[in-house]
Enzyme design. Structure first.
Site, PDB file in Angstrom:
ATOM      1  N   CYS A 156       2.838  -4.872   6.898  1.00 40.73           N
ATOM      2  CA  CYS A 156       2.581  -4.736   5.466  1.00 40.73           C
ATOM      3  C   CYS A 156       3.845  -4.277   4.739  1.00 40.73           C
ATOM      4  O   CYS A 156       4.913  -4.165   5.329  1.00 40.73           O
ATOM      5  CB  CYS A 156       1.445  -3.741   5.233  1.00 40.73           C
ATOM      6  SG  CYS A 156      -0.157  -4.297   5.882  1.00 40.73           S
TER       7      CYS A 156
ATOM      8  N   HIS B 150       0.825  -1.217   0.000  1.00 40.79           N
ATOM      9  CA  HIS B 150       0.000   0.000   0.000  1.00 40.79           C
ATOM     10  C   HIS B 150       0.856   1.262   0.000  1.00 40.79           C
ATOM     11  O   HIS B 150       2.083   1.210   0.110  1.00 40.79           O
ATOM     12  CB  HIS B 150      -0.952  -0.006   1.200  1.00 40.79           C
ATOM     13  CG  HIS B 150      -0.295  -0.065   2.549  1.00 40.79           C
ATOM     14  ND1 HIS B 150       0.467   0.961   3.062  1.00 40.79           N
ATOM     15  CD2 HIS B 150      -0.305  -1.032   3.511  1.00 40.79           C
ATOM     16  CE1 HIS B 150       0.895   0.645   4.273  1.00 40.79           C
ATOM     17  NE2 HIS B 150       0.454  -0.564   4.567  1.00 40.79           N
TER      18      HIS B 150
END
Length: 233
Positions: free
Chosen positions: A149, A141
């Protein structure tokens, strides 16, 4: 807000979102130039993403529909890190997963600008990890923050997101994502295995998949046995 990779009319649906339209406006020409330098005339190609935790890199590999050999188009820098080397085995351990995954979600209205969901936990993670407490929501992202992440800058996620939208729209149903602790050449593998002997068995296993792609530049067919071990054909 979330689009699964099985959606029909995929690009049309994605372009309903302002951030996706802006990504195309800002980065389509840049991405196309990267493709053209590697011999691809359009963005309608198949893609493969490969990440390395230690060096904080995400690679974009591309091939056309008639050739199984991938070409490295660009290497993006991951702009924030979470956890340490080693696989993710439970919720809250801050770890980025290691292993063989695919994209499962496109989120054009993410809290982190644009985001691409990774298929953690996979079957191997479910077997080897902490039962019923594995966590999830692992994404590539924008917005440089992370708790497990792989964040890129907003400018970089625009390119990666477009590449994956184009691949899906051109008929690629499965977009693979391979995540490794480090570049698993012989020197690195010997060095990091000595520092982290508890992970040696697992790392030896995933190195087989790394070596297969390095030698052939084609993706191995990945399967997982009842012990959670990966096999490559």
């Amino acid at each position: 807000m979330l689009s699964t990779v099985s959606s029909q009319n995929f690009k049309r649906d994605q372009l309903k979102y302002e951030r996706v339209r802006k990504a195309y406006s800002d980065k389509e020409k840049t991405l196309l130039r990267r493709y053209q330098k590697c011999g691809f005339k359009t963005l309608s190609q198949h893609v493969f993403l490969r990440a390395f935790k230690e060096s904080g890199e995400l690679e974009l590999w591309v091939k056309n529909k008639t050739n199984n050999n991938y070409v490295l188009v660009y290497t993006y820098s991951v702009c924030a890190k979470s956890g340490t080397l080693g696989p993710k085995r439970k919720m809250g351990d801050m770890q980025v997963p290691e292993g063989f995954y695919r994209l499962t979600v496109f989120n054009p209205a993410s809290n982190f600008y644009l985001s691409l969901g990774v298929s953690y936990p996979n079957t191997s993670d479910r077997i080897l990890g902490e039962k019923n407490h594995l966590g999830g929501d692992i994404f590539i992202h924008g917005d440089c923050v992370t708790i497990g992440c792989m964040p890129l800058t907003d400018e970089f996620i625009k390119e990666v997101y477009i590449a994956c939208v184009e691949a899906k729209n051109s008929g690629q149903e499965i977009i693979p994502v391979h995540i490794f602790p480090y570049r698993m050449n012989t020197k690195n593998h010997l060095n990091y295995s000595k520092k982290h002997p508890d992970y040696l068995k697992f790392w030896n296993n995933i190195k087989e998949g790394y070596d297969s792609f390095e030698h052939k530049k084609t993706l191995p067919v990945v399967s997982i046995d009842k012990q959670g071990k990966y096999h490559f054909n």
